[in-house]
Design an enzyme around this catalytic site. Structure first.
Site, mmCIF file in Angstrom:
data_model
loop_
_atom_site.group_PDB
_atom_site.id
_atom_site.type_symbol
_atom_site.label_atom_id
_atom_site.label_comp_id
_atom_site.label_asym_id
_atom_site.label_seq_id
_atom_site.Cartn_x
_atom_site.Cartn_y
_atom_site.Cartn_z
ATOM 1 N N ASP A 1 13.782 -88.108 19.724
ATOM 2 C CA ASP A 1 13.925 -86.880 20.490
ATOM 3 C C ASP A 1 15.392 -86.631 20.752
ATOM 4 O OD1 ASP A 1 11.400 -85.806 20.858
ATOM 5 O OD2 ASP A 1 10.902 -87.401 22.273
ATOM 6 N N GLU B 1 24.140 -78.883 34.886
ATOM 7 C CA GLU B 1 24.969 -77.884 34.220
ATOM 8 C C GLU B 1 25.929 -77.251 35.229
ATOM 9 O OE1 GLU B 1 21.703 -78.042 33.940
ATOM 10 O OE2 GLU B 1 21.195 -78.143 31.805
ATOM 11 N N THR C 1 15.036 -63.369 37.226
ATOM 12 C CA THR C 1 16.387 -62.796 37.018
ATOM 13 C C THR C 1 17.143 -63.520 35.921
ATOM 14 O OG1 THR C 1 17.330 -64.268 38.669
ATOM 15 C CG2 THR C 1 16.585 -62.117 39.444
ATOM 16 N N ARG C 2 16.818 -64.825 35.703
ATOM 17 C CA ARG C 2 17.477 -65.680 34.731
ATOM 18 C C ARG C 2 18.987 -65.717 34.927
ATOM 19 N NH1 ARG C 2 15.966 -63.514 29.420
ATOM 20 N NH2 ARG C 2 16.813 -65.387 28.476
ATOM 21 N N MET C 3 19.396 -65.617 36.237
ATOM 22 C CA MET C 3 20.820 -65.818 36.529
ATOM 23 C C MET C 3 20.958 -66.265 37.973
ATOM 24 S SD MET C 3 21.978 -61.862 36.432
ATOM 25 C CE MET C 3 21.216 -60.634 37.455
#
Lengths: 701, 548
Positions: A325, A366, A400-402
């Site tokens: 993986d 991140e 919203t992906r932010m």
């Protein structure tokens, strides 16, 4: 997909890929002494029978004992004692190998003792009475009574009894972290567990059986080797038995030749005939064969890997293709900010500043890496979320992906390219064409682009990279030299996958992989005659794990995965597959090397024994006595003593395994042939001569 | 120096024919078309040439064919006085007939009789010579099946015995025999149906000069590694082997097929280099053995050789020491057993070499077919040990060598030592060894040689021992029978077991079986295994005699 696990949990700092070769595990002299009673118990012919080579030696020892009683002499008794020692040394090797697992087994048994199961219907029964399908409740501080799946609740569990790892782990219902193991302790909260094991077949039970070497099944290569050794034994038995009429004939022809301890008018004496036989049959490898097998399993256990069968360990040595993986195995498991790429007209510092501000409250790996990069490259330090007044942090949501921050009039967002540009447009901005180009460039290189915008202006893009673990490229290079193809499995799109595959140096990759894809890939490889190994932890990995020749399930995984695989890694470290392959190879090499050594030894023994037997009959044969041994008696006794002692000297090697460095077959063969073939020819000449120098001082030899 | 010319020119000739002749053999055993004559044979025998056989059916065909052959030949020998061209000779005694029938069917050609005074022309031609052809074909056919086993990709059918037998006989052995029989006749080998002529010699004595169909039998005697001579003196007889160049040609014919079969193997498995590796092992062992034999004979110690300047006892002056020694090595390195000099008269160590050659299992290059399959079994054993040492389940040409394969290969290895050592020991234990002419170590060598020759289907005699007693004929007959057919069944079973496997692709982790290291290892394993098995017996025979 397996990546979900790492997405959910911060797996912490990735372990350094181990670079030391497989090995280690020294022999403690005290261990030999402690194993002696066990070795003596194994003298029982019913036990010895399972090892034909050593059984012959035992029969020979009994025979010489009878002869020594009938016609006692120093020589006869010396041979008899050393023949018995040969058998005992062989048993000692096996007993020591088994003994190493015993302590571990004892610790495991403690974990099993006296656990009480609290059934959901209110009954309290001993854990041993649990049946498959029972549902139990386990509270804080209690021991989980059996293997099962969590069906309700979440708890932190101390699994140190099994894994040796003291940090607690989270177990919760649903998903891939639902499996719990009997004998482990719940530290906090309360869970409801459905028992999946059959009584007496728990993970701990299997582990105990495994480390003790009880009911060890011979593996395919071991069986084949045993057949070869048995055949050699029969050939030498023939050579020795049929020698007698020839010896009688020769002695009668040279009737004037004096009788010696070795040959008289009745031919070769019984004691010498047995000595010759024992020296010729492959006792060295015969004595150490089962110890090598047990020790091989033990080396796996020491690395916290449980193989459900010896067959799987051998198969590991044969593996042609490794499916690995990407996340957690090849890469560190989370993406890291590598670069800030501003659009034209925007200062890099301004982009870094905005990116850092937007990430201050972002606790994902991140997010943290963005803050760190801005600190390190642009000196933007001492910014803590708390110090910024009037800052409103906008968390990431799937819709919203932010995410971002509102600082008065400054509204900063970072996130997926489409989402952020749309947001900027909504604020009245016109993001430059260039943004799309940068995003594509980063995607092409295998990275993940995060677009940063302030109000209506897109400032630039953060380049998040999947970081390949240090040393992996070299590791894959080694694999290639060993003839093993590495294949990276990832859920990423083919472009990203190709870039990471190239960086990591794997031979092939499987992008956007579904469990079905994996299964199909394994089948395709197997149809081409290749053996495949893989790791997995999720329930959807189970079919592929079962199909693979070597399937290593992670201990953190589901019961289904653990059932399907033929090994379980208690540390849940997917990189360990590489080590498992090396251990499998080392096991086979040790057997082959000691077989070669054992057979090569015979040459010197002939040069000791044949002149000792017949030089008085035909003086010309004394030319074969190139070691110039003292007397017929000392020569034969020296050969027998060498034959016995070499077993003891090789016990550490059998337990540790021969030195193994990943390299091609030709290199390995050349090295091992030199060390164990040539070494096996030369060593006994030296050893027998040395022993002869000592024992010629004994009166009566 | 001239002594080395003989082996060197031979080696050069064999190198030259390796590819073309090997390719011809490959086409014969793989071709799809049947010739008209062959179709006629199949119809006559009632065989469907298009069907394949499993290893079991193939083995039963081999055994059935050989059993019928033994019975037929036995009857032939027992009834010879009632048939044509018997030259007035009586029926062959029952134990000699049994021994001879087994001997020729097993490709051994051990001769417990003297040809010119025992066999009429019809028996020689229609009985013995026919077996010279078909027993050779059987050997090659079995080797071909093993090659098919290695080359197969999971199939069960391994060819058709009757097709292989017919094709090898008609397309390979027969044409070459016709051709070289003519060449031999040019060289002076006799070929007629005469019962011989009685002449008065110059000194006034009466001599019977024999005739017979010698040339036609001579070629297949060498080409099929049979070795059964028309005359008792075999290739030492001037009517069989008149000149130095016919001697050269005889050795060439002995080595031709055995040294070319590795080419067929290489082509069959699709890697010519694998054939080169096998032929290299054979060549190393053969050259080593020839060098030692010639060396021992030319520099051998001994009273007579030193007095006359060379070990000429038992050798023909027209061949000389070196060419005789080379012939002795060639005939025992293969399973031929023809002789042009008397091994019993060799120096002690020189005489040990033919013995050792046979003990190697006759694999360098060995009998037609039997040499190759013996060598491949040795390679399988080597692959097993070497394969473990590289850390993988051993594979040879992609086929895994596991319990079943090792069991068959090990049993193969047990057969010959069992037959040879038990036979020799029994001869001494029962007192039958007393028929040996010599006492002491030389007598022991004579007995050991007899069983080694029979067990390995060589057929050469050390001589110096009377073996046409009932005990010897029976014992050696059994030795030949077991020594031939038990290994064959094991080889066919191994072929079946290998064929079922789909080959695994090679990688850097796979043991390379075409490199010098592996070649050396196979040669080493061969020598060490033999040394370990037979050294005690050799120590009391030739070594006791030769080491001073």
């Amino acid at each position: 997909m397996t990546t979900t696990l790492n997405d959910l949990v911060d797996v912490g700092p990735a372990p350094e890929p181990p670079t030391r070769p497989v090995g280690a595990g020294l022999l403690d002299p005290g261990q030999l002494w402690r194993s002696l009673p066990g070795a003596l118990r194994k003298l029982d012919p019913r036990v010895m029978w399972r090892n034909p080579v050593m059984f012959i030696v035992e029969v020979g020892a009994v025979f010489t004992t009878v002869l020594s009683i009938a016609g006692p002499s120093v020589f006869a008794w010396a041979i008899t004692v050393w023949l018995w020692l040969t058998v005992i040394f062989a048993n000692l090797a096996e007993a020591v190998a088994e003994g190493r697992g015993k302590a571990q087994a004892a610790a495991l048994r403690n974990a099993k003792q006296d656990t009480i199961a609290y059934l959901r219907d209110g009954r309290e029964i001993p854990a041993t009475g649990l049946a498959q399908g029972d549902v139990v409740i386990v509270g804080a501080g209690q021991i989980i009574p059996g293997d099962g799946d969590v069906i309700e609740g979440i708890a932190s569990v101390d699994e140190s009894a099994i894994t040796g790892e003291s940090a607690p782990v989270i177990r919760e219902s649903g998903g891939d972290r639902s499996a719990v193991t009997g004998g482990t302790r719940v530290l906090s909260d309360r869970i409801v567990v459905r028992i999946t094991q059959k009584p007496g077949e728990s993970f701990v039970d299997r582990m105990i059986a495994l480390v003790e070497g009880a009911n060890r099944q011979k593996t395919p290569n071991e069986i084949a080797l045993n057949i070869l050794l048995a055949a050699l034994t029969i050939i030498f038995l023939l050579a020795v038995v049929t020698l007698q009429p020839l010896a009688i004939f020769s002695k009668a022809y040279q009737a004037a030749a004096p009788d010696t301890t070795a040959v008289d008018g009745d031919g070769v004496t019984g004691i010498v005939l047995v000595s010759l036989l024992v020296c010729l049959i492959p006792t060295t490898i015969g004595a150490l064969l089962s110890a090598i097998g047990i020790a091989g399993m033990d080396r796996l256990v020491q690395r916290n890997v449980l193989a459900m069968s010896g067959r799987a360990v051998e198969a590991a040595g044969d593996v042609d293709t490794l499916l690995l993986d990407k996340t957690g195995t090849i890469t560190l498991g989370n993406r890291q900010a590598a670069e800030f790429v501003p659009v034209d007209g925007v200062d890099r510092l301004a982009l870094a500043d905005a990116a850092q501000l937007s990430s201050l409250a972002d606790e994902t790996p991140e997010g943290r890496s963005i803050v760190v990069l801005a600190e390190n490259e642009h000196g933007l330090r001492d910014r803590e979320p708390g110090r910024l007044s009037d800052a409103t942090f906008v968390p990431f949501t799937a819709q919203t992906r932010m995410s971002g921050v509102d600082l008065g009039s400054r509204r900063i967002r970072k996130g997926a390219a489409a989402a952020v540009t749309k947001w900027a447009r909504a604020n009245g901005g016109h993001p430059a064409e260039q943004v799309g180009a940068i995003v594509d460039m980063i995607s092409d290189s295998g990275g993940t682009p995060l677009v940063v915008a302030e109000n209506d202006r897109v400032l630039g893009v953060i380049h998040l990279k999947d970081v390949v673990k240090p040393g992996m490229r070299d590791r894959f290079g080694e694999m290639r030299r060993m003839g093993i193809r590495t294949v990276m499995i990832t859920g990423d799109n083919p472009r990203t996958a190709a870039a990471i595959a190239a960086e990591a140096g794997v031979d092939d990759f499987l992008a956007e992989a579904t469990p079905e894809d994996k299964l199909a890939y394994i089948r395709k490889e197997q149809e081409g005659g290749r053996l495949v190994a893989m790791t997995g932890d999720g329930t959807n990995d189970a079919p592929a794990l079962a199909q693979a020749d070597v399937g290593v399930a992670m201990n953190t995984g589901t019961s289904a995965a653990k059932e399907a695989g033929n090994m379980v890694d208690l540390d849940s470290d997917p990189t360990k597959l590489i080590e498992i392959v090396e251990i499998g190879k080392q096991l086979l090499i040790t057997r082959g090397a000691l077989t070669t050594f054992s057979i090569a030894n015979d040459i010197a023994k002939y040069f000791a024994i044949i002149p000792a037997m017949f030089a008085t009959v035909y003086p010309g044969l004394d030319l074969l006595n190139i070691m110039r041994l003292h007397s017929p008696g000392s020569a034969i006794l020296s050969a027998v003593i060498f034959n016995a002692i070499v077993i003891v000297f090789l016990i550490p090697l059998a337990l540790r395994g021969v030195r193994y460095r990943p390299s091609s077959a030709s290199v390995l063969l050349r090295r091992n042939l030199l060390v164990y073939g040539l070494g096996g020819v030369i060593t006994p000449f030296l050893g027998i001569k040395l022993i002869d120098l000592l024992i010629q001082l004994i009166p009566g030899i | 120096m001239a002594g080395w010319l003989f082996p060197l020119t031979l080696a050069a000739a064999l190198v030259a024919v390796y590819r073309p002749f090997g390719d011809h053999l490959y086409r014969v055993v793989t071709g799809a078309r049947h010739h008209r004559i062959e179709r006629g044979v199949y119809r006559l025998v009632g065989v469907d040439a298009s069907t394949g056989q499993t290893w079991g059916v193939y083995a039963r065909s081999v055994l059935a064919f050989s059993a019928v052959s033994v019975l037929f030949l036995y009857a032939f020998l027992r009834l010879q006085d009632r048939l044509w061209l018997s030259l007035g000779l009586p029926a062959v005694a029952d134990h000699i007939a049994w021994n001879t029938a087994v001997s020729f069917v097993t490709n051994t050609n051990w001769q417990a009789y003297s040809g010119e005074s025992t066999m009429g022309h019809l028996v020689q031609m229609a009985g013995l010579t026919v077996q010279n052809f078909v027993s050779a074909s059987v050997g090659i056919a079995v080797a071909v099946v093993l090659m098919r086993g290695f080359a197969a990709r999971g199939e069960k059918l391994l060819g058709n015995f009757w097709v292989d037998l017919t094709r090898i006989t008609l397309r390979v052995l027969l044409p070459l025999s016709v051709l070289f029989a003519l060449v031999f006749m040019v060289g002076g080998v006799v070929q007629n149906l005469s019962g011989g002529v009685d002449v008065t010699t110059l000194t006034g004595g009466a001599q019977h000069i024999t005739g017979g169909p010698v040339a036609s039998q001579e070629v297949i005697k060498e080409l099929g590694t049979n070795g059964g001579g028309f005359y008792n003196a075999n290739s030492a007889h001037p009517f069989e082997n008149p000149t130095a160049w016919t001697n050269w040609l005889q050795v060439f014919l002995i080595l031709l097929i055995p040294f070319s079969l590795p080419r067929v193997f290489g082509r069959m498995v699709g890697q010519n280099r694998q054939g080169y590796a096998i032929v290299a092992v054979m060549a190393i062992l053969a050259l080593g053995s020839i060098a030692l034999t010639v060396g021992f004979e030319t520099h051998g110690a001994g009273t007579v050789p030193q007095a006359v300047g060379a070990a000429m006892e038992g050798k023909e002056t027209r061949f000389g020491v070196a060419n005789s020694a080379a012939f002795a090595a060639a005939t025992t390195l293969t399973s031929t057993g023809a002789v042009n000099s008397f091994h019993d008269s060799y120096t002690a160590l020189g005489g040990m070499m033919p013995l050792v050659n046979m003990m190697l299992g006759e694999v360098a290059p060995g009998g037609v077919g039997s040499g190759l399959y013996g060598m491949l079994i040795l390679a399988v054993i080597t692959v097993f040990v070497a394969g473990l040492m590289v850390g993988r389940t051993p594979e040879y040409l992609g086929k895994r060598i596991q319990a079943r394969e090792i069991k068959l290969a090990s049993l193969y290895f047990l057969v010959t030592p069992l037959v040879v050592l038990v036979g020799t020991a029994a001869a001494f234990a029962t007192g039958n060894a007393a028929t040996a002419l010599n006492a002491g170590p030389h007598g022991l060598s004579e007995v050991l040689y007899a069983f080694t020759s029979a067990g390995n289907n060589n057929g050469s005699a050390f001589a110096g021992i009377t073996v046409n007693t009932r005990w010897w004929d029976t014992a050696l007959g059994l030795a030949m029978l077991f020594g031939r057919f038990l290994p064959m069944i094991l080889v066919l079973a191994l072929a079946g077991s290998l064929a079922r496997q789909r080959p695994a692709p090679a990688s850097d982790g796979t043991l390379p079986t075409h490199q010098p290291l592996f070649v050396g290892m196979v040669a080493g394993v061969t020598v060490v295994l033999v040394a370990l098995t037979f050294l005690p017996a050799l120590a009391l025979g030739p070594l006791a005699e030769g080491l001073r």
